[in-house]
Design an enzyme around this catalytic site. Structure first.
Site, short mmCIF file in Angstrom:
data_model
loop_
_atom_site.label_atom_id
_atom_site.label_comp_id
_atom_site.label_asym_id
_atom_site.label_seq_id
_atom_site.Cartn_x
_atom_site.Cartn_y
_atom_site.Cartn_z
N GLY B 14 0.69 -1.45 0.22
CA GLY B 14 -0.01 0.14 0.13
C GLY B 14 0.58 1.28 0.05
N ILE B 138 1.72 2.45 6.83
CA ILE B 138 0.90 3.12 7.59
C ILE B 138 0.34 2.42 9.01
CG2 ILE B 138 0.05 4.81 5.67
CD1 ILE B 138 -2.53 3.12 6.07
N ASP B 139 0.79 1.04 8.75
CA ASP B 139 -0.01 0.05 9.79
C ASP B 139 1.01 0.23 11.04
OD1 ASP B 139 -2.33 -0.82 8.36
OD2 ASP B 139 -1.08 -2.60 7.44
N GLY B 182 -6.20 -1.00 9.60
CA GLY B 182 -5.29 -1.63 10.73
C GLY B 182 -5.86 -3.11 10.80
#
Lengths: 404, 404
Positions: B14, B138-139, B182
């Protein structure tokens, strides 16, 4: 003869990113006039008036007011309440008890109608007061107005969001359907078009409530784009309707209605999921996603148009000036006078109240699945001069050795 | 002995808002070393390597690179592909054919695993090359790392979004459920807590994949908050699981799996709609809305942490320096050394590849429905020093006359 008394300000309907600019414009301008003895804020719109839930803004520091102006969403809180005959009478009682002579209501077309009714009832009751409607709505659907405060900032959020969505979708291709706010008017959904700098950029398709939504045509449109680009970004208004004028959403979920008879369309992912499912089944495309922007569009912190900020402040200031110029009441309206400049007028309630401006035909393409250049030219100056500049790598292709 | 040859850069998984900072860091740093004869970019990650879809970045202007660095989402485009034995062999063939001796792969834990495999296969084949994994996600779920590039900017978007959501919900109260990205780690959902400046601010409840999600407890939690504040904002990770570790989402929709075996959770509003329906039915609250932030979280243009930008650039630069220091390969990791400062190390693949870091217990409250102050202290410096300052009207209450 000067009309001496208190002023009350209230905010109605959905919040915007700049609605407090108008509030602060009214407070600061009101404090310049000796006729206005106190400036009150009503908490939760007309509900606050009925309950006499006022806060005194006469001594609010200018510094704090300026900070509030930069804070999105209604600082006085809002309401969806609409007063009937009885409630209007009660409101007049409150105005008289507090010697409130100036009423400023910041809101959309439903709020304009509320101000109109109060203005008429005050006249009937021989209670002299000035009632001014101050425009705001991210829907941009107020008659007479070239555009409405709140719309440019929401449009900027949508345009910037689609810039990111487009880049994301280029990186990991697929079909991406995005549902945007817009009950009857497609202006906010149309703002997505600003993200399209090159023909291969998304949004590739835009569906608005102003045109009947035909599921078959939608599927065919997506197929055509997907076959060409290997990906497809679609912007869809939550309010899209079938040929009979029924919102597609009402087929999918039990919808609520508010006091103004408006069907609840936001706050659910049902429409996006439905359309994504159609594409998956009909076109057998694996990666189909839907996102519903929801309330982010009207309250995101940190994405505001400077033009919008300025105009939202000015409509507040002008509202006070119009009220002090011995006018009974009306709605402050924005008129475009150049590219780009505006002027403000006080317009008759009847031209605005409870009416809805739709996207004019010249802003929608012939097929009804995108917008025109005319629309982009209309919107661009409203977004301000700080839209992000995005770019791409320009390196030349390397000659293949193994896969010649 | 210096290893002379070409370098190839690729991006996987991503996109993030700052992933191109790392790309540009690698390109600019690579061009300083004479050992690196050319700098190639692979289009769509390892897929581009297999197809020899390279662009030559050796002569890309620094000016354009700096613009690309400010543009979110993978400038070289991305992939979800994972190479098997056969594909890894093919990749090695391509590397050898082009004399590629340096491989930089910007990605998450799955990408780290891909780099590890290539590094091992090259060694087995006696083809000398340096393979470096450059972290992004981003996680925020990479082991060893204090945090990962991309997370601070996504967290900033989430925090700012919740500031607006909170103000909106204060203006027009109700229950508002927001679903955030998430899969296994709740870091991004937890970032919503930054919006809570006062105890009455939302998010009032936060549910993370690290704790079993019990529907009954959720309903009771919402009731408690709603009874107290007349409103309730809930942040929920898309990856919340039941006691048996099954994602709640898999009960609601047919989910897809990618090549790494990850279930598709984003791109549908189903989870939010399901939870909203539960609250409507169980608690008989009228205004219940759900929003799913979706892809906005990783690609929004115009909401970036300066700390994140700087670190994403530095991990790219350090990757090249580590590769040139005669190290076979590894993963660049970020280590916090002060409040606030970091240093970068090259860590063993095995510590990171295909592993997932979860929120530590000290960041989650006892009831499992919110975060702790320790988490806020961890996150705050990552967001940079330009978080918006919001405020409220301070005017005193006006004494009631009619409704005493």
């Amino acid at each position: 003869m000067k009309l001496k008394g208190k002023a009350v300000i209230a905010q109605g309907g959905g919040p915007t990113a700049v609605i407090n600019q108008s509030l602060v414009g009214i407070v600061l301008e009101s404090r310049k006039f000796t006729e206005i003895t106190k400036v009150y804020g009503a908490i939760h719109g007309i509900t606050g008036i009925l309950k006499e839930d006022f806060i005194d803004l006469t001594d609010e520091t200018t510094e704090n007011l300026e900070q509030v102006a930069m804070t999105p969403s209604s600082g006085l809180f809002s309401t969806r309440e609409k007063p009937d005959e009885e409630l209007t009478k009660q409101m007049l009682n409150v105005f008289q008890a507090h010697n409130i002579r100036y009423f400023f209501y910041i809101g959309g077309n439903d709020s304009a109608d509320t101000v109109r009714i109060i203005c008429e009832k005050a006249k009937e009751a021989n209670y002299e007061m000035r009632c001014i409607h101050v425009p705001k709505t991210i829907d941009n659907d107020l008659m007479i107005n070239d555009h409405t405060p709140g719309y440019p900032s929401a449009a900027k959020f949508v345009a910037q969001a689609f810039m990111g969505i487009n880049l994301d979708n280029k990186a990991l291709p697929g079909v991406h359907i995005i549902i945007l706010m817009g009950r009857h008017a497609g202006f906010l959904t149309a703002a997505s078009a600003i993200a399209q700098r090159n023909p291969e950029d998304g949004p590739h398709l835009i569906y608005l409530p102003e045109r009947a939504f035909i599921l078959d045509s939608f599927v065919k449109d997506v197929k055509k784009v997907y076959d060409k680009h290997g990906r497809c970004i679609v912007a869809v208004s939550e309010g899209i309707q079938d040929k009979e004028g029924r919102p597609i959403m009402t087929r999918l979920v039990d919808t609520e209605k508010d006091a103004h008879g408006n069907v609840q369309l936001s706050g659910t992912g049902a429409l996006g999921d439905f359309l994504a499912q159609q594409i998956k089944v009909e076109l057998n495309i694996k990666k189909v996603r839907s996102d519903t922007f929801g309330y982010l569009q009207r309250s995101f912190v940190g994405c505001v148009s400077h033009v919008d900020q300025q105009e939202a402040r000015e409509v507040g200031e002008k509202a006070v000036q119009f009220a002090l110029l011995d006018k009974l009441g009306g709605s402050v309206t924005i008129h475009r006078t150049g590219d780009y400049s505006v002027e403000y007028q006080l317009s008759d309630f009847h031209k605005i109240a409870a009416k809805t401006k739709l996207m004019p035909d010249e802003y929608i393409n012939e097929k009804g699945n995108h917008v025109t250049e005319a629309f982009k030219n209309y919107l661009t100056p409203l977004l301000g001069n700080d839209m992000p500049l995005l770019t791409f790598l320009k390196g030349s292709k390397v000659e293949k050795i193994l896969n010649k």
